[in-house]
Scaffold this motif. Structure first.
Motif, short mmCIF file in Angstrom:
data_model
loop_
_atom_site.label_atom_id
_atom_site.label_comp_id
_atom_site.label_asym_id
_atom_site.label_seq_id
_atom_site.Cartn_x
_atom_site.Cartn_y
_atom_site.Cartn_z
N LEU A 115 0.84 -1.20 0.00
CA LEU A 115 0.00 0.00 0.00
C LEU A 115 0.88 1.25 0.00
O LEU A 115 0.60 2.22 -0.71
CB LEU A 115 -0.92 0.00 1.22
N ARG A 116 1.93 1.23 0.80
CA ARG A 116 2.84 2.38 0.83
C ARG A 116 3.52 2.56 -0.52
O ARG A 116 3.68 3.70 -1.00
CB ARG A 116 3.90 2.17 1.92
N SER A 117 3.91 1.45 -1.16
CA SER A 117 4.59 1.56 -2.45
C SER A 117 3.65 2.07 -3.54
O SER A 117 4.12 2.59 -4.56
CB SER A 117 5.16 0.20 -2.86
N LEU A 118 2.34 1.95 -3.31
CA LEU A 118 1.35 2.45 -4.26
C LEU A 118 0.89 3.86 -3.92
O LEU A 118 -0.16 4.32 -4.36
CB LEU A 118 0.15 1.50 -4.31
N SER A 119 1.70 4.54 -3.12
CA SER A 119 1.53 5.97 -2.82
C SER A 119 0.34 6.28 -1.91
O SER A 119 -0.16 7.41 -1.92
CB SER A 119 1.41 6.78 -4.13
N VAL A 120 -0.11 5.31 -1.12
CA VAL A 120 -1.11 5.62 -0.10
C VAL A 120 -0.36 6.19 1.10
O VAL A 120 0.49 5.51 1.67
CB VAL A 120 -1.90 4.37 0.32
N PRO A 121 -0.61 7.43 1.49
CA PRO A 121 0.14 8.05 2.59
C PRO A 121 -0.17 7.40 3.93
O PRO A 121 -1.27 6.89 4.16
CB PRO A 121 -0.30 9.51 2.55
N ASP A 122 0.82 7.43 4.82
CA ASP A 122 0.64 6.85 6.15
C ASP A 122 -0.52 7.49 6.90
O ASP A 122 -1.18 6.84 7.71
CB ASP A 122 1.92 6.99 6.97
N THR A 123 -0.78 8.77 6.64
CA THR A 123 -1.89 9.44 7.33
C THR A 123 -3.22 8.79 6.97
O THR A 123 -4.08 8.58 7.85
CB THR A 123 -1.93 10.93 6.96
N GLN A 124 -3.42 8.43 5.70
CA GLN A 124 -4.65 7.76 5.30
C GLN A 124 -4.70 6.33 5.80
O GLN A 124 -5.75 5.84 6.21
CB GLN A 124 -4.79 7.79 3.78
N ILE A 125 -3.55 5.64 5.76
CA ILE A 125 -3.51 4.28 6.27
C ILE A 125 -3.88 4.27 7.75
O ILE A 125 -4.68 3.45 8.21
CB ILE A 125 -2.10 3.67 6.06
N SER A 126 -3.31 5.18 8.51
CA SER A 126 -3.59 5.26 9.94
C SER A 126 -5.05 5.57 10.21
O SER A 126 -5.67 5.01 11.12
CB SER A 126 -2.69 6.32 10.58
N GLU A 127 -5.63 6.47 9.42
CA GLU A 127 -6.99 6.93 9.66
C GLU A 127 -8.05 5.95 9.21
O GLU A 127 -9.07 5.76 9.90
CB GLU A 127 -7.20 8.26 8.94
N PHE A 128 -7.83 5.29 8.06
CA PHE A 128 -8.92 4.54 7.44
C PHE A 128 -8.71 3.03 7.35
O PHE A 128 -9.66 2.30 7.08
CB PHE A 128 -9.21 5.10 6.05
N LEU A 129 -7.49 2.55 7.55
CA LEU A 129 -7.26 1.10 7.48
C LEU A 129 -7.81 0.43 8.74
O LEU A 129 -7.40 0.74 9.85
CB LEU A 129 -5.77 0.79 7.32
N ILE A 130 -8.76 -0.49 8.56
CA ILE A 130 -9.33 -1.22 9.69
C ILE A 130 -8.38 -2.33 10.14
O ILE A 130 -8.12 -2.51 11.33
CB ILE A 130 -10.68 -1.83 9.31
N GLY A 131 -7.87 -3.07 9.18
CA GLY A 131 -6.98 -4.18 9.50
C GLY A 131 -6.60 -4.92 8.23
O GLY A 131 -7.13 -4.65 7.14
N VAL A 132 -5.66 -5.85 8.38
CA VAL A 132 -5.17 -6.63 7.24
C VAL A 132 -5.14 -8.10 7.63
O VAL A 132 -4.59 -8.47 8.66
CB VAL A 132 -3.75 -6.19 6.82
N SER A 133 -5.75 -8.92 6.79
CA SER A 133 -5.66 -10.36 6.97
C SER A 133 -4.75 -10.93 5.90
O SER A 133 -4.54 -10.31 4.85
CB SER A 133 -7.04 -11.02 6.88
N SER A 134 -4.20 -12.09 6.17
CA SER A 134 -3.40 -12.79 5.17
C SER A 134 -3.71 -14.27 5.29
O SER A 134 -3.98 -14.77 6.38
CB SER A 134 -1.91 -12.53 5.38
N GLN A 135 -3.68 -14.95 4.17
CA GLN A 135 -3.96 -16.37 4.19
C GLN A 135 -3.09 -17.10 3.19
O GLN A 135 -2.54 -16.50 2.25
CB GLN A 135 -5.43 -16.64 3.90
N LEU A 136 -2.94 -18.40 3.43
CA LEU A 136 -2.06 -19.23 2.62
C LEU A 136 -2.63 -20.64 2.62
O LEU A 136 -3.03 -21.14 3.67
CB LEU A 136 -0.65 -19.22 3.22
#
Length: 277
Positions: A115-136
């Protein structure tokens, strides 16, 4: 997490790990609660209870803008692979919409890095990201040729650092292959999961470039490696499988996840983990 009315919920994992299936399970629950779900991901065409928008070659319709005009409670995005899609996902969250999206990444913190590499600023990530899951998806032991074998000393050392998950037994399962599993030693795929929430402590760590993984640990976060060890201790998979699909599970947690291939490979030499218990 599903009680959230707005924000971005990211589903991550390598290719063919079941991310879309997980999103479908979530949307089933949301539609059952009466929430309006709109998908701008064509893979959801025909899904009951979801209005799916698809841009045709002859149409100038912008699925994202059209989706916003419908005032949905939930917006399902296609796989995030460029800055435009990532920006739109967080823009929708800022408008008060719950966003479900997937991103291809080895694990949950690799998804954050993407997400950071795709230019989403940390301020938006902090404010609007609920969480991240990962699966395999990894192969599980064949139920026919499954046997128990004593744990060697090096494997016991590797498992010692996970004693907080469960006591290390005297034997672990192994499967040698049989006609029922076509000699592969496995007859089922098992989904490994990890998930962390964007808590206030995580927001502070994100702002200060702190150790996000350590902060998530304090909130009960378990890595894919932790999940895999638990499955191995419960007799559902083997340490050789963890070595193949989660290399480094026993010492660094910096592995690169691999999708489940039907072919088995011989495990490499065991690496003794450092006992941190």
């Amino acid at each position: 997490t599903l009680r959230a009315r707005c924000g971005v919920l990211v589903f991550s994992g390598p290719g063919l790990s079941g991310k879309t299936t997980s999103i479908r399970a979530v949307t089933d629950q949301l539609t059952a609660e009466g929430r309006t779900v709109v998908a701008i991901d064509p893979s959801f065409l025909g899904t009951p209870g979801i209005l799916t928008l698809e841009k045709s070659a002859s149409s100038e319709m912008d699925p994202y803008r059209t989706g916003l005009s419908l005032r949905p409670d939930v917006l399902v995005f296609p796989k995030i692979e460029d800055s435009k899609t990532a920006t739109e996902a967080f823009d929708a969250a800022a408008r008060g919409i719950l966003v479900l999206c997937e991103i291809e990444a080895a694990h949950s913190f690799a998804a954050l890095a993407r997400l950071r590499s795709l230019s989403v600023p940390d301020t938006q990530i902090s404010e609007f990201l609920i969480g991240v899951s990962s699966q395999l998806l990894v192969p599980g032991c064949c139920s026919i040729c499954r046997t128990h074998e004593p744990i060697g000393w090096s494997d016991r050392r590797r498992l010692a650092q996970f004693a907080w998950l469960a006591p290390v037994p005297d034997a672990l399962v192994s499967s040698r292959g049989c006609p029922a599993c076509a000699g592969s030693g496995n007859d089922v795929s098992i989904a490994f999961f990890e998930f962390w929430r964007m808590t206030a402590a995580m927001q502070i760590a994100l702002t200060n470039r702190g150790d996000l993984r350590a902060v998530a640990r304090q909130d009960g976060f378990l890595t894919l490696g932790d999940f895999g060890v638990r499955m191995a201790l419960n007799g559902l998979t083997t340490l050789a499988t963890l070595d193949r699909y989660l290399p480094g599970w026993d010492h660094t947690h910096t592995w690169q996840g691999k999708s489940h291939s039907p072919q088995n490979s011989e495990p490499g030499p065991p690496i003794a983990g450092k006992n941190v218990a």
